[in-house]
Design a protein around this motif. Structure first.
Motif, PDB file in Angstrom:
ATOM      1  N   ASP A 334       0.835  -1.200   0.000  1.00 18.85           N
ATOM      2  CA  ASP A 334       0.000   0.000   0.000  1.00 18.85           C
ATOM      3  C   ASP A 334       0.861   1.237   0.000  1.00 18.85           C
ATOM      4  N   PRO A 335       1.351   1.676  -1.167  1.00 19.67           N
ATOM      5  CA  PRO A 335       2.178   2.874  -1.215  1.00 19.67           C
ATOM      6  C   PRO A 335       1.362   4.109  -0.936  1.00 19.67           C
ATOM      7  N   GLY A 336       2.048   5.184  -0.600  1.00 18.77           N
ATOM      8  CA  GLY A 336       1.357   6.369  -0.139  1.00 18.77           C
ATOM      9  C   GLY A 336       0.982   7.319  -1.231  1.00 18.77           C
ATOM     10  N   PRO A 337       0.111   8.269  -0.891  1.00 23.87           N
ATOM     11  CA  PRO A 337      -0.397   9.178  -1.887  1.00 23.87           C
ATOM     12  C   PRO A 337       0.539  10.300  -2.242  1.00 23.87           C
ATOM     13  N   THR A 338       1.584  10.535  -1.469  1.00 25.40           N
ATOM     14  CA  THR A 338       2.428  11.691  -1.740  1.00 25.40           C
ATOM     15  C   THR A 338       3.886  11.317  -1.629  1.00 25.40           C
ATOM     16  N   PHE A 339       4.734  12.210  -2.110  1.00 28.42           N
ATOM     17  CA  PHE A 339       6.186  12.034  -2.032  1.00 28.42           C
ATOM     18  C   PHE A 339       6.718  13.075  -1.066  1.00 28.42           C
ATOM     19  N   PRO A 340       6.851  12.715   0.225  1.00 28.17           N
ATOM     20  CA  PRO A 340       7.266  13.714   1.196  1.00 28.17           C
ATOM     21  C   PRO A 340       8.655  14.221   0.900  1.00 28.17           C
ATOM     22  N   SER A 341       8.893  15.464   1.183  1.00 23.50           N
ATOM     23  CA  SER A 341      10.218  16.049   0.997  1.00 23.50           C
ATOM     24  C   SER A 341      10.531  16.916   2.194  1.00 23.50           C
ATOM     25  N   GLY A 342      11.662  17.589   2.134  1.00 24.65           N
ATOM     26  CA  GLY A 342      12.085  18.413   3.252  1.00 24.65           C
ATOM     27  C   GLY A 342      11.086  19.500   3.580  1.00 24.65           C
ATOM     28  N   SER A 343      10.327  19.990   2.597  1.00 30.67           N
ATOM     29  CA  SER A 343       9.375  21.052   2.854  1.00 30.67           C
ATOM     30  C   SER A 343       8.179  20.565   3.636  1.00 30.67           C
ATOM     31  N   ALA A 424       3.115  -5.481  17.241  1.00 25.84           N
ATOM     32  CA  ALA A 424       2.242  -4.653  16.416  1.00 25.84           C
ATOM     33  C   ALA A 424       2.366  -3.189  16.827  1.00 25.84           C
ATOM     34  N   LEU A 425       2.332  -2.301  15.851  1.00 25.21           N
ATOM     35  CA  LEU A 425       2.458  -0.868  16.098  1.00 25.21           C
ATOM     36  C   LEU A 425       1.265  -0.131  15.501  1.00 25.21           C
ATOM     37  N   ALA A 426       0.732   0.810  16.249  1.00 21.24           N
ATOM     38  CA  ALA A 426      -0.314   1.688  15.717  1.00 21.24           C
ATOM     39  C   ALA A 426       0.292   2.842  14.949  1.00 21.24           C
ATOM     40  N   THR A 427       1.532   3.187  15.241  1.00 25.52           N
ATOM     41  CA  THR A 427       2.287   4.171  14.479  1.00 25.52           C
ATOM     42  C   THR A 427       3.758   3.942  14.799  1.00 25.52           C
ATOM     43  N   ASP A 445       7.656   7.973   1.824  1.00 27.68           N
ATOM     44  CA  ASP A 445       7.021   7.011   2.735  1.00 27.68           C
ATOM     45  C   ASP A 445       7.275   7.378   4.190  1.00 27.68           C
ATOM     46  N   GLY A 446       7.440   8.664   4.469  1.00 21.27           N
ATOM     47  CA  GLY A 446       7.628   9.154   5.824  1.00 21.27           C
ATOM     48  C   GLY A 446       8.010  10.625   5.806  1.00 21.27           C
ATOM     49  N   THR A 447       7.964  11.268   6.976  1.00 17.03           N
ATOM     50  CA  THR A 447       8.446  12.639   7.137  1.00 17.03           C
ATOM     51  C   THR A 447       9.610  12.623   8.116  1.00 17.03           C
ATOM     52  N   PHE A 448      10.363  13.700   8.171  1.00 15.95           N
ATOM     53  CA  PHE A 448      11.557  13.677   9.017  1.00 15.95           C
ATOM     54  C   PHE A 448      11.814  15.032   9.661  1.00 15.95           C
ATOM     55  N   THR A 449      12.529  14.980  10.749  1.00 18.03           N
ATOM     56  CA  THR A 449      13.135  16.154  11.365  1.00 18.03           C
ATOM     57  C   THR A 449      14.590  15.796  11.646  1.00 18.03           C
ATOM     58  N   THR A 458       9.227   9.774  10.764  1.00 16.62           N
ATOM     59  CA  THR A 458       7.900   9.499  11.302  1.00 16.62           C
ATOM     60  C   THR A 458       7.009   8.938  10.210  1.00 16.62           C
ATOM     61  N   ALA A 459       6.088   8.058  10.588  1.00 12.99           N
ATOM     62  CA  ALA A 459       5.223   7.380   9.630  1.00 12.99           C
ATOM     63  C   ALA A 459       4.353   8.363   8.869  1.00 12.99           C
ATOM     64  N   ALA A 460       4.051   8.022   7.623  1.00 10.54           N
ATOM     65  CA  ALA A 460       3.036   8.728   6.864  1.00 10.54           C
ATOM     66  C   ALA A 460       1.664   8.188   7.280  1.00 10.54           C
ATOM     67  N   ASP A 461       0.591   8.836   6.815  1.00  8.99           N
ATOM     68  CA  ASP A 461      -0.750   8.416   7.218  1.00  8.99           C
ATOM     69  C   ASP A 461      -1.089   7.015   6.736  1.00  8.99           C
TER      70      ASP A 461
END
Length: 501
Positions: A334-343, A424-427, A445-449, A458-461
């Motif tokens: 199940d790939p995600g709907p967006t391509f997260p980037s630094g912004s 099992a993980l919920a997030t 497939d994730g966001t970052f700091t 961090t997980a994507a939705d």
């Protein structure tokens, strides 16, 4: 929502079967939701079919019998996604698109794909200049990541000779790119490096002179040329996907690689059609809906029986195992709907909501996380039977991390991180430390700091839920200077995680 065009012949029917999930996968990257992705993919497929029909009619009208040089079918349809996305942005439907894609569509990078042919990306020109069977072989093997046995079956090649055929096609692609590079209008400074660039990319053992490295760090066109001309080092798939697709090319490449590794051609399990292309794996009988329901009932009954056993010693483990059987593989399929980037960086997103500590003892749990404490107690039946609820017990880490540098170039690299969680993980929120001061630039497939050398992904939705003994994967682009050693000190939801080779 427009309907897909009705196939006019067997060739168009095969086109829909083979290419739909690739188009949908890229459309999913380009949009902000699944409904928009399906609509964009449908319109792009219609646009691509019309283009192919027009090219076929033009070829027949000339009477030469030769097919005009063009992109293979899959990259042609992916280019149609880009074209329709640009039309959406112009016609007021830009809110349906990924915000980063909207910025890209207004940049000089996007203008190169519709500008003068000699200024278009080198990989795009090189692939277009090849005969279609050769270009298809290169694309399926390098970008779609299909095993050679599957590629040979699809193209009707001798499996024993397919690998040598691919090596010849790679050399042919390099030759086309070299010719196009020399034909590209360039200034005298770039022209002076053209012959040296050709020489250093031919041999795996050749070292890049320092002045050429500095020049490629500043010149996009020469850096693209080096990526296309260097057939060794594993950078050809990235050069092809980035040059031909444009925005989101690397994310699309990673999705297709993961789908091929999982034995799937396509990404979204809720929208992809059955293409019949699960090649590279033995053919297995299909399971109907009744069979699935029966299996679900049996698994539920087994879990209930185990939960009613006296002492309850293995209740948590068996329930987790049952959950893993019913949902294993979701993060890959199940790939995600967006391509997260630094912004798209989310501040303060480094804390998971359902992570579990590495040690079951309550004294070693992070403070203030009641979910973690509950999971820790339920997963320590041995401690309960011994009557010492708070006693300290050593335990193996609850997760394993594989950090892989996929490709590396001067000042930059691409990495993939694969995590397996026993619970099992919920997030999820994965942290690590860079030893050599590397910086993350873009992540999918994730966001970052990032705070100095410490990074938190961090997980994507769409991929936050992980089954027991399940895996999740994300990738990123980074920069480095001096050295680029592997990341270390991994933590999953702030609990220690074991790095594996």
């Amino acid at each position: 929502m427009p309907d897909l065009p009705t196939p006019q012949n067997a060739a168009e029917a095969a086109l829909l079967s083979e290419c739909w999930d690739a188009v949908l996968s890229y459309a999913d990257l380009c949009t902000s939701g699944s409904a928009s992705a399906t609509r964009l993919a449908t319109e792009a497929f219609t646009h691509g079919i019309d283009e192919l029909r027009a090219a076929t009619a033009a070829s027949k009208s000339t009477g030469t019998g030769r097919r005009a040089l063009r992109l293979p079918r899959i990259p042609l349809l992916l280019a149609s996604v880009r074209t329709v996305a640009a039309a959406w942005e112009t016609s007021g439907l830009g809110h349906r698109l990924d915000p980063d894609l909207r910025l890209w569509l207004h940049s000089d990078k996007a203008a190169r794909y519709v500008g003068p042919p000699l200024h278009r990306p080198l990989a795009l020109r090189g692939l277009r200049d090849m005969q279609e069977p050769d270009a298809v072989l290169l694309w399926l093997a390098e970008v779609e990541s299909l095993p050679m046995s599957a590629v040979a079956r699809r193209l009707g090649l001798d499996p024993a000779a397919a690998s040598s055929e691919l090596a010849q096609v790679r050399a042919l692609f390099r030759d086309r790119c070299h010719r196009n590079h020399l034909d590209t209008p360039m200034d005298a400074h770039c022209r002076s490096y053209a012959r040296l660039l050709d020489a250093v990319t031919r041999s795996p053992s050749a070292e890049t002179p320092e002045d050429l490295s500095r020049h490629m760090a500043r010149c996009v066109e020469c850096a693209e040329a080096a990526a296309c001309l260097r057939l060794h080092g594993g950078g050809l798939p990235a050069a092809l996907s980035s040059g031909v697709i444009g925005w989101g090319g690397l994310a699309y490449l990673e999705r297709r690689r993961r789908a091929a590794e999982a034995g799937m051609i396509g990404g979204r399990t809720d929208a992809a059609v059955d293409t019949g292309l699960n090649e590279g794996k033995p053919v297995r009988p299909r399971i109907g809906r009744t069979g699935i329901l029966v299996t679900a009932v049996l698994v539920s009954a087994l879990a209930l029986t185990v939960s009613l056993m006296p002492f309850g010693g293995s209740k948590g483990d068996d329930a987790n195992a049952a959950q893993g059987e019913s949902t294993d593989g979701q993060s890959v399929a199940d790939p995600g709907p967006t391509f997260p980037s630094g912004s798209k960086t989310k501040s303060g997103s480094g804390t998971g909501t359902a992570g579990s500590p590495a040690v079951a003892d309550s004294t070693s749990r992070p403070a203030g996380n009641s979910d973690q404490e509950a999971q820790g107690e339920s997963s320590s039946p041995a401690g309960k039977q011994g009557g010492a609820k708070g006693s300290t017990k050593s335990a193996a880490p609850d997760c394993r991390v594989k950090y892989e540098i996929v490709s590396e170039w001067p000042d930059g690299f691409q990495a993939t991180v694969t995590v397996t969680s026993t619970k099992a993980l919920a997030t999820w929120s994965l942290g690590w430390t860079f030893k050599d001061g590397q910086r993350v630039g873009q992540m999918w497939d994730g966001t970052f700091t990032q705070d100095d050398s410490h990074v938190t992904a961090t997980a994507a939705d769409y991929n936050k839920t992980v089954a027991a003994n399940g895996t999740f994967t994300f990738g990123f682009l980074g920069s480095w200077t001096g050295s680029n050693s592997a990341a270390r000190n991994f933590t999953l939801n702030k609990a220690s995680c074991q790095a594996v080779g």
